[in-house]
Structure formats: C-alpha cells, structure tokens
Write a protein that holds these residues in place. Structure first.
Motif, PDB file in Angstrom:
ATOM      1  N   GLN A   1       1.394   4.521  -5.894  1.00  0.00           N
ATOM      2  CA  GLN A   1       0.633   4.411  -7.126  1.00  0.00           C
ATOM      3  C   GLN A   1       0.863   3.026  -7.733  1.00  0.00           C
ATOM      4  OE1 GLN A   1       1.946   6.994 -10.290  1.00  0.00           O
ATOM      5  NE2 GLN A   1       4.083   6.340 -10.160  1.00  0.00           N
TER       6      GLN A   1
ATOM      7  N   ASP B   1       4.964  -1.094   2.922  1.00  0.00           N
ATOM      8  CA  ASP B   1       4.697   0.314   2.686  1.00  0.00           C
ATOM      9  C   ASP B   1       5.521   0.772   1.485  1.00  0.00           C
ATOM     10  OD1 ASP B   1       4.392   3.062   2.738  1.00  0.00           O
ATOM     11  OD2 ASP B   1       4.575   3.223   4.923  1.00  0.00           O
TER      12      ASP B   1
ATOM     13  N   GLY C   1       4.901   6.014  -0.696  1.00  0.00           N
ATOM     14  CA  GLY C   1       4.457   6.993  -1.675  1.00  0.00           C
ATOM     15  C   GLY C   1       5.027   6.774  -3.069  1.00  0.00           C
TER      16      GLY C   1
ATOM     17  N   PRO D   1      -3.514   6.256  -8.472  1.00  0.00           N
ATOM     18  CA  PRO D   1      -2.929   6.853  -7.265  1.00  0.00           C
ATOM     19  C   PRO D   1      -3.507   6.250  -5.989  1.00  0.00           C
ATOM     20  CG  PRO D   1      -4.559   8.320  -8.216  1.00  0.00           C
ATOM     21  CD  PRO D   1      -4.426   7.171  -9.178  1.00  0.00           C
ATOM     22  N   ASP D   2      -2.721   6.362  -4.914  1.00  0.00           N
ATOM     23  CA  ASP D   2      -3.156   5.896  -3.591  1.00  0.00           C
ATOM     24  C   ASP D   2      -3.828   4.532  -3.690  1.00  0.00           C
ATOM     25  OD1 ASP D   2      -3.471   5.946  -0.868  1.00  0.00           O
ATOM     26  OD2 ASP D   2      -5.350   7.075  -0.924  1.00  0.00           O
TER      27      ASP D   2
ATOM     28  N   PRO E   1      -7.839   0.961  -5.816  1.00  0.00           N
ATOM     29  CA  PRO E   1      -7.740   2.010  -4.792  1.00  0.00           C
ATOM     30  C   PRO E   1      -7.637   1.416  -3.386  1.00  0.00           C
ATOM     31  CG  PRO E   1      -9.467   2.517  -6.376  1.00  0.00           C
ATOM     32  CD  PRO E   1      -9.024   1.120  -6.661  1.00  0.00           C
ATOM     33  N   LEU E   2      -6.811   2.039  -2.566  1.00  0.00           N
ATOM     34  CA  LEU E   2      -6.589   1.523  -1.217  1.00  0.00           C
ATOM     35  C   LEU E   2      -7.881   1.474  -0.407  1.00  0.00           C
ATOM     36  CD1 LEU E   2      -4.699   0.642   1.074  1.00  0.00           C
ATOM     37  CD2 LEU E   2      -4.287   3.064   1.564  1.00  0.00           C
ATOM     38  N   HIS E   3      -8.747   2.461  -0.609  1.00  0.00           N
ATOM     39  CA  HIS E   3      -9.957   2.509   0.233  1.00  0.00           C
ATOM     40  C   HIS E   3     -10.886   1.332  -0.007  1.00  0.00           C
ATOM     41  CE1 HIS E   3     -12.345   3.945  -3.204  1.00  0.00           C
ATOM     42  NE2 HIS E   3     -11.421   4.861  -3.433  1.00  0.00           N
TER      43      HIS E   3
ATOM     44  N   HIS F   1       0.833  -1.210   0.000  1.00  0.00           N
ATOM     45  CA  HIS F   1       0.000   0.000   0.000  1.00  0.00           C
ATOM     46  C   HIS F   1       0.863   1.253   0.000  1.00  0.00           C
ATOM     47  CE1 HIS F   1       0.594   1.074   4.361  1.00  0.00           C
ATOM     48  NE2 HIS F   1       1.076  -0.143   4.312  1.00  0.00           N
ATOM     49  N   ASN F   2       0.173   2.408  -0.027  1.00  0.00           N
ATOM     50  CA  ASN F   2       0.801   3.721   0.045  1.00  0.00           C
ATOM     51  C   ASN F   2       1.693   3.979  -1.166  1.00  0.00           C
ATOM     52  OD1 ASN F   2       1.508   6.270   0.953  1.00  0.00           O
ATOM     53  ND2 ASN F   2       3.152   5.502   2.294  1.00  0.00           N
TER      54      ASN F   2
END
Length: 429
Positions: A14, A56, A59, A25-26, A41-43, A11-12
């Motif tokens: 692109q 991690d 970014g 992204p994200d 998407p992470l969400h 995660h975290n």
C-alpha cells in the motif's frame, strides 16, 4: 548527494503518500533517475526491464522517508546538562555525530533539521552527507544556540572560566543578540536556535514558566537572521515566551508547551509550525528515577507533558501544523528511538495514525523549506522512500522495528536495508 540512474519499481504494497489521505492498496512507486515518476495503482504502473530494477514491499507499506524535525546530532548519552559540552572533546563528538546520522537513516529518517549542535559540527556533517562521504539524512544545520546570560543553557559556573562558546552563545541585550547571529552567519548555519524560556530540567531558577531572553533580544535575533536569509526557532514552553516568539517573527516553535487562546490565534494567523517533542517528557517521567532525577524535576516534566499534549491537540484541531521529533541523545532517550515519538502521539496524545504520519513527513519537509522536493510521494519529487513490512496505519509502532524496514532510499539510492546502512559509493563494499 548522488541520485540513482535508471528506473526502479517499488511494488506489492500500500502507498501512504504523506498528505494525510487514505492509503492506496496494491500500489506502486516508480523512480527514474532519482525522482518519482509514478505513484498509484500497480496495474497502471509502467513496466520495468528486469527483476533487479524492483523492490518488493512484501504486502507492506511504501511511504515517504521520515523527517526528524528536532535532531541533535552531537548529543550522546547525555545524563547531565554539562555532558552536552564538556564530556567529550570536539573531535570525538564529531565522530559520534556521524554515527548518529547513519543511525537516523537506518531508522527510516531520510531528512532532519538540526535543533542545535556543539560548535558547527552539523554544518560540516551536512556537507559530508551531501558529498556522500557518510550516510545520513538530508540536513538543515543550526550550529550553536543562543540564550540569555543566566538562562537555561548557561550552566558552566564562572569560576571554571571555560564559558559556553562551544554550544551556546550567551547574550546580554539586543546588540549582543545581533552579534551572536552574525557569528552564526559566518559559520554557515540555516537555522538559528534560541532559548526564550526555561525548562523542567532547571527547576530552581529557569523552570518551564520562566523567560531566558527578552522580547528585544528575540526581535534582534529575528531581524538579523532574516536579513541574512536564515530562519529562527526557539525552545518555547512558557506562554509569554511563545507570545514573544510569535510577535518577534519566529519561523517555528520548539515545544510550544503552554498555548493559550491568544497565542493559538497568533500561531494560526502566522501559520507557524510547532515541534512538540513530547516523547522526551514522557520518558523523562518514566525513567527519571533510575537516572537520579529529583521528584521536583520529574513533576515538572509531567506538567510539561500534560500541557504539551493539550497544546498539540488544540493546534492540530484548529488547523495548525505539527512536526515530529525531539531531544534524542539523552541517556534515557537515546538516538535510534525516533519513531517512538510517532506511536506516542497516537497512543497518548490521541492523534490518528495518518495525521501523525503527515506530521512526520509532509510537515517535516515544510519545516525544512524543502516541501517541493521531499515529504510526500508525488511525481517530480526526490525518490526518498521508506519501504516497510507491515501496515503502518494499522500499527504505527512497526516503524520502531528496524528489522521491518525493507529499504530506505534517498534519491532512488538504497541507503539501508533491514536497518543496516550501505557504505557510500567508493567507500567500502
């Protein structure tokens, strides 16, 4: 090769999925029992139980492992053609090949297709990798190569009486071509590498506009190889050699340097991928003088570079396919520099970063014949993933910096962190 058990969340960062589409992204990638179960998407990603089940991306970028589509595991510090087969004993070359395989993974390359190997070292190296005895990319083996007598690869003079049997099977005519392929069948290779044309490295009798095999020999190679379920590729620079290879039924072309309209049409009709291997030409021009290359050889590499770049642009613009990689292991083009090819195709050839990344992942997997398992980040595929600190679309040269590689995974198993490979399970800490 063992796959991981349990669930891992990356995660975290692109996601660049390898298809050529825009980054997400994200985003996140979830790997369960060695295979990808979520990309997006992470969400929307499923939850994992603990922090130990996460990587991690800081970014940066989450992308498929890279594919080196023209890998010579037995090449090491080659400064002259003879170094390919008589510089070191085969026992030492085997150890060097294992080191090169480990280095490839440390550079983010999780799969590779051999472009030729001393004896059939790559066949056994592949088995050692699959049995987790050594760290290395998932491989397709090629073993010894095939070339016509007096061609580019026939450099040991007859008075030495040592032949070329360790590296190249030399042939005269279709019957000997068939016999050579049958030897490779027994060796257990998957790809038959041939030399339809010469190269700038041999300007006097086998330059990049000459032929080293006849069409009849090439057709005999293809018919025999395909009969045994093997694929065929060839070192093709001269236009006539490209045409002969396409008409004979070759499965890929190495270099495809001097494509004309007719051969481009044939290429597209058969949808044959090409591995241009252009960075080798560039570095030969740039560093040739310090290694004693003659100006004639350097000029030949410059012509090859310019012709190959134009052919690569034409192939991709017309809807053809390009793979990335080629000819690392020479003194001026060492193993470990694989990702310089990618930046070169952006900076010199003029391709877009996402196009080059697709060539280096999805198309590479297609060349290996493993596109159902590798090459893109998609549900159901093996968890072969490269996690990099930084935006590789904005700066593809980041892939050259091993310190930027957060993790390299094969089947969800972390094989390298920050450019240092982990020992196989049960073999060291």
């Amino acid at each position: 090769m063992k796959t991981a058990t349990g669930t891992l969340l990356i995660h975290n960062g692109q996601v660049v999925d390898g298809t050529g589409g825009p980054p997400v992204p994200d985003a996140a990638v979830v790997i369960t029992d060695g295979r990808i179960t979520y990309v997006g998407p992470l969400h929307d990603a499923p939850q994992v139980e603990s922090a130990s089940d996460r990587i991690d991306a800081l970014g940066g970028t989450i992308m498929p492992g890279l594919v080196e589509a023209h890998f010579h595991p037995t090449y090491f510090n080659v400064a002259a053609l003879e170094d390919l087969d008589i510089k070191y004993p085969v026992e030492f070359v085997t150890l060097l090949a294992a080191c090169n395989a480990r280095l490839a993974v440390e550079c983010g390359y999780t799969a590779a297709r051999s472009g030729g190997s001393l004896f059939n070292i790559d066949v056994w190296l592949k088995q050692a990798i699959e049995e987790d005895l050594v760290v290395g990319p998932r491989m397709a083996a090629s073993g010894r190569e095939i070339c016509g007598v007096g061609g580019l690869m026939d450099w040991n003079p007859d008075f030495r009486k040592i032949g070329m049997e360790g590296l190249v099977l030399l042939i005269n005519g279709p019957d000997e071509a068939r016999a050579a392929v049958r030897k490779l069948v027994k060796d257990g290779v998957e790809w038959v590498k041939t030399y339809p044309t010469g190269d700038a490295a041999a300007p006097d009798v086998n330059d990049h506009h000459t032929l080293c095999m006849t069409y009849e020999e090439m057709h005999a190679v293809v018919a025999t190889a395909h009969n045994h379920g093997m694929k065929v590729t060839g070192h093709c620079r001269a236009t006539e050699g490209i045409r002969n290879a396409l008409l004979a039924g070759y499965d890929t072309l190495e270099h495809g340097t001097f494509i004309d309209d007719e051969t481009l049409e044939l290429l597209l009709e058969r949808d044959v991928p090409v591995v241009p291997a252009l960075y080798f030409e560039h570095v030969s021009v740039e560093r040739g003088p310090e290694f004693g290359m003659s100006q004639q050889v350097i000029d030949g590499h410059q012509e090859t570079l310019e012709g190959g770049a134009e052919s690569a642009r034409r192939i991709l613009a017309a809807g053809g396919r390009l793979g990335m990689g080629g000819d690392y292991g020479f003194a001026w083009n060492p193993h470990g520099d694989y990702a310089k090819e990618l930046a070169f195709f952006v900076d010199y050839v003029g391709l877009k970063p996402l196009e080059v990344l697709k060539c280096a992942t999805q198309t590479g997997a297609e060349i290996l014949g493993r596109e159902e398992e590798l090459g893109t980040l998609a549900t159901g595929k093996l968890g072969d993933v490269l996690v990099v600190e930084g935006d590789v679309v904005a700066d593809i040269a980041i892939l050259q910096d091993r310190s930027k590689q957060i993790a390299v995974l094969q089947g969800g198993v972390v094989k390298s962190e920050r450019g240092v490979s982990r020992s196989p399970a049960g073999f060291g800490a």
